[in-house]
Design a protein around this motif. Structure first.
Motif, PDB file in Angstrom:
ATOM      1  N   GLU A 276     -44.332 -66.400  87.879  1.00 44.68           N
ATOM      2  CA  GLU A 276     -44.279 -67.739  87.319  1.00 44.68           C
ATOM      3  C   GLU A 276     -44.422 -67.673  85.798  1.00 44.68           C
ATOM      4  O   GLU A 276     -45.289 -66.984  85.264  1.00 44.68           O
ATOM      5  N   GLY A 277     -43.526 -68.370  85.122  1.00 39.55           N
ATOM      6  CA  GLY A 277     -43.545 -68.388  83.668  1.00 39.55           C
ATOM      7  C   GLY A 277     -42.664 -67.341  83.025  1.00 39.55           C
ATOM      8  O   GLY A 277     -42.421 -67.386  81.822  1.00 39.55           O
ATOM      9  N   ASP A 278     -42.184 -66.370  83.824  1.00 42.13           N
ATOM     10  CA  ASP A 278     -41.294 -65.337  83.285  1.00 42.13           C
ATOM     11  C   ASP A 278     -39.845 -65.806  83.362  1.00 42.13           C
ATOM     12  O   ASP A 278     -39.429 -66.396  84.364  1.00 42.13           O
ATOM     13  N   TRP A 279     -39.122 -65.512  82.308  1.00 44.77           N
ATOM     14  CA  TRP A 279     -37.696 -65.838  82.286  1.00 44.77           C
ATOM     15  C   TRP A 279     -36.912 -64.572  81.958  1.00 44.77           C
ATOM     16  O   TRP A 279     -37.326 -63.770  81.129  1.00 44.77           O
ATOM     17  N   VAL A 280     -35.802 -64.413  82.635  1.00 44.74           N
ATOM     18  CA  VAL A 280     -34.979 -63.210  82.497  1.00 44.74           C
ATOM     19  C   VAL A 280     -33.597 -63.605  82.015  1.00 44.74           C
ATOM     20  O   VAL A 280     -33.023 -64.599  82.487  1.00 44.74           O
ATOM     21  N   THR A 281     -33.051 -62.842  81.076  1.00 45.61           N
ATOM     22  CA  THR A 281     -31.675 -63.058  80.624  1.00 45.61           C
ATOM     23  C   THR A 281     -30.731 -62.222  81.480  1.00 45.61           C
ATOM     24  O   THR A 281     -30.895 -61.007  81.596  1.00 45.61           O
ATOM     25  N   GLU A 282     -29.764 -62.884  82.067  1.00 39.57           N
ATOM     26  CA  GLU A 282     -28.800 -62.215  82.941  1.00 39.57           C
ATOM     27  C   GLU A 282     -27.409 -62.315  82.324  1.00 39.57           C
ATOM     28  O   GLU A 282     -26.994 -63.387  81.885  1.00 39.57           O
ATOM     29  N   HIS A 283     -26.702 -61.206  82.280  1.00 36.35           N
ATOM     30  CA  HIS A 283     -25.343 -61.178  81.727  1.00 36.35           C
ATOM     31  C   HIS A 283     -24.348 -61.087  82.883  1.00 36.35           C
ATOM     32  O   HIS A 283     -24.325 -60.101  83.622  1.00 36.35           O
TER      33      HIS A 283
ATOM     34  N   PHE B 106     -14.293 -69.992  82.477  1.00 39.29           N
ATOM     35  CA  PHE B 106     -12.842 -70.152  82.443  1.00 39.29           C
ATOM     36  C   PHE B 106     -12.252 -69.840  81.071  1.00 39.29           C
ATOM     37  O   PHE B 106     -11.160 -69.294  80.965  1.00 39.29           O
ATOM     38  N   LEU B 107     -12.971 -70.178  80.007  1.00 47.04           N
ATOM     39  CA  LEU B 107     -12.385 -70.102  78.676  1.00 47.04           C
ATOM     40  C   LEU B 107     -12.721 -68.825  77.922  1.00 47.04           C
ATOM     41  O   LEU B 107     -12.065 -68.512  76.936  1.00 47.04           O
ATOM     42  N   SER B 108     -13.722 -68.057  78.367  1.00 40.99           N
ATOM     43  CA  SER B 108     -14.156 -66.919  77.556  1.00 40.99           C
ATOM     44  C   SER B 108     -13.899 -65.572  78.214  1.00 40.99           C
ATOM     45  O   SER B 108     -14.280 -64.548  77.667  1.00 40.99           O
ATOM     46  N   GLY B 109     -13.273 -65.549  79.385  1.00 38.50           N
ATOM     47  CA  GLY B 109     -13.149 -64.296  80.112  1.00 38.50           C
ATOM     48  C   GLY B 109     -11.812 -63.617  79.987  1.00 38.50           C
ATOM     49  O   GLY B 109     -11.332 -62.995  80.939  1.00 38.50           O
ATOM     50  N   THR B 110     -11.173 -63.699  78.821  1.00 38.34           N
ATOM     51  CA  THR B 110      -9.850 -63.095  78.666  1.00 38.34           C
ATOM     52  C   THR B 110      -9.887 -61.705  78.037  1.00 38.34           C
ATOM     53  O   THR B 110      -8.853 -61.040  77.976  1.00 38.34           O
ATOM     54  N   THR B 111     -11.029 -61.271  77.570  1.00 36.97           N
ATOM     55  CA  THR B 111     -11.148 -59.958  76.932  1.00 36.97           C
ATOM     56  C   THR B 111     -12.043 -59.055  77.771  1.00 36.97           C
ATOM     57  O   THR B 111     -13.115 -59.474  78.222  1.00 36.97           O
ATOM     58  N   ARG B 112     -11.611 -57.818  77.979  1.00 37.77           N
ATOM     59  CA  ARG B 112     -12.371 -56.900  78.817  1.00 37.77           C
ATOM     60  C   ARG B 112     -13.786 -56.714  78.272  1.00 37.77           C
ATOM     61  O   ARG B 112     -13.991 -56.529  77.080  1.00 37.77           O
ATOM     62  N   GLY B 113     -14.747 -56.773  79.170  1.00 41.82           N
ATOM     63  CA  GLY B 113     -16.146 -56.670  78.784  1.00 41.82           C
ATOM     64  C   GLY B 113     -16.806 -58.004  78.523  1.00 41.82           C
ATOM     65  O   GLY B 113     -18.023 -58.052  78.277  1.00 41.82           O
ATOM     66  N   ALA B 114     -16.030 -59.106  78.561  1.00 38.79           N
ATOM     67  CA  ALA B 114     -16.600 -60.428  78.287  1.00 38.79           C
ATOM     68  C   ALA B 114     -17.628 -60.799  79.344  1.00 38.79           C
ATOM     69  O   ALA B 114     -17.473 -60.513  80.528  1.00 38.79           O
ATOM     70  N   SER B 115     -18.700 -61.430  78.915  1.00 38.49           N
ATOM     71  CA  SER B 115     -19.732 -61.896  79.833  1.00 38.49           C
ATOM     72  C   SER B 115     -20.370 -63.140  79.243  1.00 38.49           C
ATOM     73  O   SER B 115     -20.233 -63.429  78.049  1.00 38.49           O
ATOM     74  N   ILE B 116     -21.063 -63.886  80.084  1.00 37.97           N
ATOM     75  CA  ILE B 116     -21.841 -65.018  79.606  1.00 37.97           C
ATOM     76  C   ILE B 116     -23.297 -64.774  79.971  1.00 37.97           C
ATOM     77  O   ILE B 116     -23.597 -64.141  80.988  1.00 37.97           O
ATOM     78  N   SER B 117     -24.191 -65.253  79.131  1.00 35.44           N
ATOM     79  CA  SER B 117     -25.624 -65.016  79.318  1.00 35.44           C
ATOM     80  C   SER B 117     -26.275 -66.225  79.974  1.00 35.44           C
ATOM     81  O   SER B 117     -26.037 -67.369  79.574  1.00 35.44           O
ATOM     82  N   LEU B 118     -27.087 -65.952  80.987  1.00 40.31           N
ATOM     83  CA  LEU B 118     -27.807 -67.001  81.705  1.00 40.31           C
ATOM     84  C   LEU B 118     -29.301 -66.701  81.676  1.00 40.31           C
ATOM     85  O   LEU B 118     -29.706 -65.535  81.719  1.00 40.31           O
ATOM     86  N   ARG B 119     -30.089 -67.735  81.594  1.00 38.22           N
ATOM     87  CA  ARG B 119     -31.534 -67.594  81.689  1.00 38.22           C
ATOM     88  C   ARG B 119     -31.968 -68.057  83.076  1.00 38.22           C
ATOM     89  O   ARG B 119     -31.612 -69.147  83.527  1.00 38.22           O
ATOM     90  N   ARG B 120     -32.720 -67.229  83.775  1.00 39.36           N
ATOM     91  CA  ARG B 120     -33.184 -67.597  85.102  1.00 39.36           C
ATOM     92  C   ARG B 120     -34.661 -67.238  85.259  1.00 39.36           C
ATOM     93  O   ARG B 120     -35.203 -66.415  84.514  1.00 39.36           O
ATOM     94  N   GLN B 121     -35.273 -67.862  86.251  1.00 39.56           N
ATOM     95  CA  GLN B 121     -36.699 -67.646  86.515  1.00 39.56           C
ATOM     96  C   GLN B 121     -36.935 -66.215  86.985  1.00 39.56           C
ATOM     97  O   GLN B 121     -36.214 -65.688  87.830  1.00 39.56           O
ATOM     98  N   GLY B 122     -37.945 -65.559  86.406  1.00 37.56           N
ATOM     99  CA  GLY B 122     -38.303 -64.214  86.825  1.00 37.56           C
ATOM    100  C   GLY B 122     -39.117 -64.220  88.105  1.00 37.56           C
ATOM    101  O   GLY B 122     -39.358 -65.270  88.718  1.00 37.56           O
ATOM    102  N   GLN B 123     -39.569 -63.050  88.514  1.00 35.40           N
ATOM    103  CA  GLN B 123     -40.330 -62.940  89.751  1.00 35.40           C
ATOM    104  C   GLN B 123     -41.709 -63.575  89.627  1.00 35.40           C
ATOM    105  O   GLN B 123     -42.251 -64.100  90.602  1.00 35.40           O
TER     106      GLN B 123
END
Length: 506
Positions: free
Chosen positions: A235-242, A216-233
């Motif tokens: 076990e033990g792998d983590w992927v950064t998702e924008h 809600f607070l960071s999406g006012t500029t074009r191209g804005a994104s937030i980074s999330l860490r989620r479980q990869g395919q």
């Protein structure tokens, strides 16, 4: 063998896309496949309505693989928020003429006017409705601008904020009306596709889950994104998702927005109304709409695809005509661009000037009604406290007490001001550049000098306050600095024996 992708920058990631000077649009159609199974087709079409593409075998459509660019949409919008199958069949396939852009804008105005009663001295019902209609229509063009403003409905309980929010959402691009309890996961696709997210009862936004608050607070500029860490395919792998979060957003709340939100907001003040005709209608009842909101969405969706090549030149024309800069320009530019497109469609000028004039009147009235900012109140209190005590650090609790007393004396009734916490005071002091005292870890206190206060005034664009004697008397704490420290016992956690704190002037 590895092949380099030379078309990586030619990706259609949202439903509206400008490629080589031609507008393209996307929609989703429900139907049945060759085996009679219910399924959904993803369809892309250009502004001429001649070149049609789909991921299903549809007569007259090419395959998506034949597009001159790559289609990489972030998901599927909420149902009934985009171009309908009826609208696609009527206008794209059967080539039924569209009403003009100006006529569709007038329909948006009529619909909003049916549900919202404006009792605002800064503008007439017609002027305020036109301003809101321009915001609603601008949500379809948001990708053509560098910044997106918030739409903020403010007013007491029963003033029609929720009704106005629903009405605006139903005509906006991929508009979703939600409550504060909705999760980030349920809204992320709408944000990634650039749809309007309207959050009702936004008073408690500070308690939102972190990802939702960031969206809600960071999406006012074009191209804005937030980074999330989620479980990869594996076990033990983590992927950064924008996750893209640049999209228009609307809020309704009894309280006023804080300084940061206010600077990005188109503020609409609503009041209780005795207009039984308007308040008796419900935007959830299609029969109460002068023009079916589905038709309005269809027409705006298709017009947007056709207007994409013109938007940049019209936007530059508006930028050259208006004497605005910074966030004031960013907030109004999409609305004024829509107004100019409407003028070009109707052949009549005047709408741009009316919106500019109303925006100025709204800003003047808003400034007169808005309480001073938190920073201004804090600086006023610091200047007053310096005249009432000896040299030395000032405890955070004393500053907080003076802050609340100032609000009470000035009849500032903002709940967030009267209930401000010492932690919030400390955060504000730190951001304003003030330094904690050497004994801050034992007794939270701050070194404050007139030079520091004057510098903070310059940084914040605030005139250095000069408190009179009566005000100093009102803001003065009930005990002196010596009494406060004398009665504040400090304990050694190991021995539980009271230990004398260092004097605040050491």
């Amino acid at each position: 063998m590895f092949t380099i992708d030379l078309n990586s920058n030619r990706r259609m990631e949202r439903p509206f896309f400008l490629h080589d000077g031609i507008g393209y649009g996307c929609c989703w159609l429900n139907g049945t496949d060759a085996r009679g199974r219910r399924t959904q087709a993803k369809v892309v079409f250009d502004a001429t309505f001649q070149n049609l593409y789909s991921d299903q075998e549809i007569e007259g459509h090419k395959l998506l693989e034949e597009l001159p660019f790559t289609l990489e949409l972030a998901g599927t919008p909420t149902p009934d928020t985009y171009l309908s199958a009826e609208g696609y069949h009527a206008h794209v396939i059967n080539k039924k003429p569209l009403p003009s852009y100006a006529e569709v804008f007038s329909d948006v105005v009529r619909n909003l006017d049916a549900f919202i009663a404006f009792h605002d001295a800064s503008g007439t019902q017609q002027e305020q409705t036109e301003m809101l209609a321009a915001y609603v229509v601008s949500t379809y063009l948001i990708n053509e601008f560098h910044a997106a403003s918030y739409l903020w409905f403010g007013g007491e309980r029963g003033s029609g904020k929720t009704q106005a929010s629903i009405a605006a959402s139903k005509m906006a691009s991929m508009g979703v009306f939600t409550q504060g309890t909705s999760t980030f996961a349920s809204l992320r696709e709408t944000a990634a596709l650039g749809g309007l997210i309207f959050c009702d009862d936004f008073e408690n936004w500070r308690g939102f889950e972190p990802d939702k608050k960031n969206m809600f607070l960071s999406g006012t500029t074009r191209g804005a994104s937030i980074s999330l860490r989620r479980q990869g395919q594996r076990e033990g792998d983590w992927v950064t998702e924008h996750v893209p979060v640049y999209c228009p957003k609307g809020f309704s709340a009894i309280s006023s927005p804080d300084d940061v939100l206010a600077s990005r907001s188109i503020f609409v003040e609503l009041r209780r109304s005795d207009d039984g005709e308007r308040t008796g209608r419900s935007p959830t009842n299609v029969a109460d709409w002068p023009v079916d909101p589905m038709l309005v969405r269809d027409w705006l969706w298709l017009h947007t695809v056709q207007l994409l090549p013109k938007v940049e030149s019209v936007r530059k024309d508006i930028e050259g005509r208006i004497d605005l800069s910074g966030r004031d320009r960013d907030n109004l530019l999409p609305l004024l661009t829509v107004a100019r497109l409407v003028e070009l469609s109707s052949g009549r000028d005047g709408l741009v000037d009316r919106l500019l004039d109303l925006a100025k009147r709204n800003a003047d009235q808003r400034e007169s009604l808005m309480p001073p900012s938190e920073n201004e109140v804090l600086i006023r209190c610091l200047q007053s406290l310096m005249t009432t005590r000896n040299a030395g650090p000032i405890p955070t609790s004393d500053i907080r007490g003076a802050f609340v007393r100032y609000c009470e004396n000035q009849d500032i009734s903002e709940h967030s001001y009267l209930e401000i916490s010492p932690m919030r005071i400390g955060q504000m002091l730190s951001r304003l550049g003030f330094n904690p005292s050497a004994s801050h870890r034992n007794r939270r206190s701050w070194m404050i000098s007139e030079t520091d206060v004057r510098k903070a005034c310059v940084d914040q664009g605030i005139v250095f306050p000069e408190a009179d004697d009566a005000e100093v008397e009102q803001l003065a704490p009930s005990s002196t600095i010596f009494e406060i420290w004398k009665t504040d016992a400090h304990y050694d956690s190991a021995s539980n024996i009271a230990s004398k704190p260092a004097a605040p002037w050491d």
